[in-house]
Design a protein around this motif. Structure first.
Motif, mmCIF file in Angstrom:
data_model
loop_
_atom_site.group_PDB
_atom_site.id
_atom_site.type_symbol
_atom_site.label_atom_id
_atom_site.label_comp_id
_atom_site.label_asym_id
_atom_site.label_seq_id
_atom_site.Cartn_x
_atom_site.Cartn_y
_atom_site.Cartn_z
ATOM 1 N N GLU A 82 0.966 -1.025 -0.651
ATOM 2 C CA GLU A 82 0.344 0.000 -0.251
ATOM 3 C C GLU A 82 0.795 1.213 -0.535
ATOM 4 O O GLU A 82 1.726 1.180 0.462
ATOM 5 N N VAL A 83 0.679 2.279 -0.257
ATOM 6 C CA VAL A 83 1.851 3.361 -0.922
ATOM 7 C C VAL A 83 0.050 4.712 -0.806
ATOM 8 O O VAL A 83 -1.077 4.423 -0.984
ATOM 9 N N SER A 84 0.793 6.040 -0.198
ATOM 10 C CA SER A 84 -0.199 6.916 0.487
ATOM 11 C C SER A 84 -0.649 7.495 -1.328
ATOM 12 O O SER A 84 -0.026 7.060 -2.400
ATOM 13 N N ASP A 85 -1.230 8.235 -1.379
ATOM 14 C CA ASP A 85 -2.327 8.718 -2.750
ATOM 15 C C ASP A 85 -0.836 9.745 -3.578
ATOM 16 O O ASP A 85 -0.775 9.226 -4.147
ATOM 17 N N SER A 86 -0.519 10.624 -2.470
ATOM 18 C CA SER A 86 0.237 11.570 -2.791
ATOM 19 C C SER A 86 1.704 10.185 -3.501
ATOM 20 O O SER A 86 2.310 10.834 -5.241
ATOM 21 N N ALA A 87 1.387 9.418 -2.920
ATOM 22 C CA ALA A 87 3.007 8.721 -3.270
ATOM 23 C C ALA A 87 2.594 7.588 -4.337
ATOM 24 O O ALA A 87 3.528 7.662 -5.257
ATOM 25 N N ARG A 88 1.938 7.719 -4.936
ATOM 26 C CA ARG A 88 1.579 6.641 -6.017
ATOM 27 C C ARG A 88 1.058 7.739 -7.030
ATOM 28 O O ARG A 88 1.884 7.661 -8.598
ATOM 29 N N LEU A 89 0.985 9.027 -6.872
ATOM 30 C CA LEU A 89 0.641 10.266 -7.976
ATOM 31 C C LEU A 89 1.912 10.348 -8.312
ATOM 32 O O LEU A 89 2.675 11.037 -9.650
ATOM 33 N N ILE A 90 2.743 10.877 -7.414
ATOM 34 C CA ILE A 90 4.433 11.496 -7.980
ATOM 35 C C ILE A 90 5.187 10.324 -8.134
ATOM 36 O O ILE A 90 6.262 10.249 -9.237
ATOM 37 N N GLY A 91 4.721 8.298 -8.134
ATOM 38 C CA GLY A 91 5.444 7.389 -8.512
ATOM 39 C C GLY A 91 6.746 7.359 -8.133
ATOM 40 O O GLY A 91 7.506 5.869 -8.678
ATOM 41 N N ALA A 92 6.676 7.143 -6.385
ATOM 42 C CA ALA A 92 8.100 7.502 -5.687
ATOM 43 C C ALA A 92 7.768 6.521 -4.421
ATOM 44 O O ALA A 92 6.568 8.120 -3.808
ATOM 45 N N ALA A 93 8.463 6.260 -3.569
ATOM 46 C CA ALA A 93 8.628 6.695 -2.512
ATOM 47 C C ALA A 93 10.277 6.705 -1.546
ATOM 48 O O ALA A 93 10.715 6.048 -1.825
ATOM 49 N N ASN A 94 9.712 7.235 -0.154
ATOM 50 C CA ASN A 94 11.566 7.386 0.941
ATOM 51 C C ASN A 94 11.169 6.881 2.267
ATOM 52 O O ASN A 94 12.301 6.504 2.640
ATOM 53 N N VAL A 95 10.306 6.079 1.995
ATOM 54 C CA VAL A 95 9.871 5.473 3.684
ATOM 55 C C VAL A 95 9.229 4.944 3.470
ATOM 56 O O VAL A 95 7.830 4.862 3.096
ATOM 57 N N VAL A 96 8.751 3.329 4.380
ATOM 58 C CA VAL A 96 8.164 2.313 4.569
ATOM 59 C C VAL A 96 7.934 1.652 6.170
ATOM 60 O O VAL A 96 9.122 1.259 6.311
ATOM 61 N N ARG A 97 6.749 1.136 6.063
ATOM 62 C CA ARG A 97 6.035 1.499 7.489
ATOM 63 C C ARG A 97 5.656 -0.335 7.224
ATOM 64 O O ARG A 97 5.323 -0.641 6.394
ATOM 65 N N PHE A 98 6.662 -1.066 8.089
ATOM 66 C CA PHE A 98 6.282 -2.365 8.256
ATOM 67 C C PHE A 98 5.306 -2.553 9.988
ATOM 68 O O PHE A 98 5.283 -2.380 10.551
ATOM 69 N N GLU A 99 4.000 -3.056 8.843
ATOM 70 C CA GLU A 99 2.910 -3.171 9.852
ATOM 71 C C GLU A 99 3.013 -4.502 10.159
ATOM 72 O O GLU A 99 3.774 -4.961 9.819
ATOM 73 N N ALA A 100 1.982 -4.616 11.387
ATOM 74 C CA ALA A 100 2.634 -6.407 12.517
ATOM 75 C C ALA A 100 1.879 -7.412 11.741
ATOM 76 O O ALA A 100 2.232 -7.800 11.746
ATOM 77 N N ASP A 101 0.834 -6.791 10.611
ATOM 78 C CA ASP A 101 0.553 -7.714 10.141
ATOM 79 C C ASP A 101 1.046 -8.442 8.642
ATOM 80 O O ASP A 101 0.990 -9.351 7.883
ATOM 81 N N GLY A 102 2.218 -7.733 8.585
ATOM 82 C CA GLY A 102 3.813 -7.548 7.255
ATOM 83 C C GLY A 102 2.960 -7.072 6.298
ATOM 84 O O GLY A 102 3.862 -7.415 5.005
ATOM 85 N N ARG A 103 1.845 -6.270 6.315
ATOM 86 C CA ARG A 103 1.824 -5.668 5.027
ATOM 87 C C ARG A 103 3.456 -4.144 4.805
ATOM 88 O O ARG A 103 3.423 -3.742 5.642
ATOM 89 N N LEU A 104 3.169 -4.021 3.667
ATOM 90 C CA LEU A 104 4.198 -2.907 3.679
ATOM 91 C C LEU A 104 3.239 -1.409 3.925
ATOM 92 O O LEU A 104 3.098 -1.755 2.329
ATOM 93 N N VAL A 105 3.207 -0.299 4.002
ATOM 94 C CA VAL A 105 2.621 0.876 3.788
ATOM 95 C C VAL A 105 4.090 1.715 2.824
ATOM 96 O O VAL A 105 4.722 2.150 3.784
ATOM 97 N N GLY A 106 4.373 2.343 1.068
ATOM 98 C CA GLY A 106 4.546 3.609 1.965
ATOM 99 C C GLY A 106 4.961 4.996 1.554
ATOM 100 O O GLY A 106 3.715 5.283 1.458
ATOM 101 N N HIS A 107 5.368 5.944 1.815
ATOM 102 C CA HIS A 107 4.487 7.211 1.955
ATOM 103 C C HIS A 107 5.994 7.744 1.361
ATOM 104 O O HIS A 107 7.053 7.689 1.246
ATOM 105 N N MET A 108 5.786 9.539 0.375
ATOM 106 C CA MET A 108 6.936 10.237 -0.005
ATOM 107 C C MET A 108 7.111 11.454 0.652
ATOM 108 O O MET A 108 6.624 11.955 0.897
ATOM 109 N N LEU A 109 7.525 12.159 1.303
ATOM 110 C CA LEU A 109 8.110 12.979 2.159
ATOM 111 C C LEU A 109 9.318 13.724 1.502
ATOM 112 O O LEU A 109 9.940 14.849 2.022
#
Length: 272
Positions: A82-109
């Motif tokens: 999963e990535v944030s809406d802004s990261a998807r529109l930008i097409g890049a991410a620079n931080v990824v959170r590892f959730e307790a259920d194993g999912r990787l969630v990305g965002h761009m800052l």
């Protein structure tokens, strides 16, 4: 020196090359100031092994997430769950959170950090003209942030014109009224000149733009932090330009990255 135990939460930064990264020392200082039992370490992963490395990291139960830098910011988007809406529109991410259920969630800052770094140094991009060298992950984020900040005109210059054209089209989705043009290596006629490429990381790299066209009324900005004085910044100073180093972009992002990783403000752990 920090004492690391089995209770210490681990975080990483993925990069190639890795020698230039300054995030570990900055983030670890931030963790210490917050009293957080965590440590950020450098993780050297090449582009051809990134997917394999990330898959292996999924199995580490004490890994809270990773910071992502050159050259992985674009590729990491497709490897996240999963990535944030802004990261998807930008097409890049620079931080990824590892959730307790194993999912990787990305965002761009990067973009927010770059503009925040400018403003922290008394530079307001609103109503200024900006020249941006590059159309990769960091450049995409900075382009979006500059348009959101209200620049009068944004010129994008990239060796592969198709990438610049694609970025221009995506910026139109953000703000159809924004003046965005695809340019050449000539940065003249702009208030802000920004290098958002990786050119300058290595000794002997080509310059990212035609420095002979720089004028003394321009502010030349870097995203590269090490070396501090890149060939571009040295050339800009020789032309009488003011310069803006790469470090403020990271400084403006540290707390934001930590909060996204769930450190310092639990309310900010939701997907931005």
């Amino acid at each position: 020196m920090k004492i690391i135990t089995g209770e210490t939460r681990v975080y990483g930064i993925l990069a190639d090359p890795i020698h230039h990264v300054q995030t570990p020392q900055r983030m670890n200082e931030h963790f210490a100031a917050l009293g957080h039992d965590g440590v950020l370490v450098p993780l050297h992963a090449t582009a051809d092994t990134l997917a394999q490395v990330l898959q292996g990291l999924r199995g580490l139960r004490n890994l809270g997430g990773v910071i992502v830098t050159v050259p992985h910011k674009t590729a990491i988007v497709g490897l996240c769950d999963e990535v944030s809406d802004s990261a998807r529109l930008i097409g890049a991410a620079n931080v990824v959170r590892f959730e307790a259920d194993g999912r990787l969630v990305g965002h761009m800052l990067d973009g927010e950090g770059f503009v925040g770094g400018l403003r922290a140094n008394g530079i307001e991009p609103r109503s200024r003209t900006a020249y941006l060298a590059g159309a990769g992950g960091a450049a995409n984020a900075i382009a979006f942030a500059l348009v959101q900040a209200g620049v009068a005109r944004l010129t994008i210059a990239n060796r592969t014109r198709a990438k610049a054209d694609d970025l221009k089209q995506r910026l139109a989705q953000l703000d159809p009224a924004a003046e965005v043009v695809v340019g050449t290596p000539d940065p003249s006629g702009h208030d802000l000149v920004v290098n958002a490429t990786s050119l300058g990381l290595r000794e002997g790299d080509a310059l990212p733009l035609d420095t002979a066209r720089l004028t003394s009324d321009q502010l030349v900005c870097e995203v590269i932090m090490q070396p501090r004085d890149t060939a571009l910044l040295r050339a800009a100073q020789q032309r009488g330009c003011r310069i803006h180093y790469g470090a403020p972009m990271l400084a403006a992002q540290i707390a934001l990255m930590a909060r996204f990783l769930g450190v310092g403000d639990t309310a900010a752990t939701a997907l931005a």
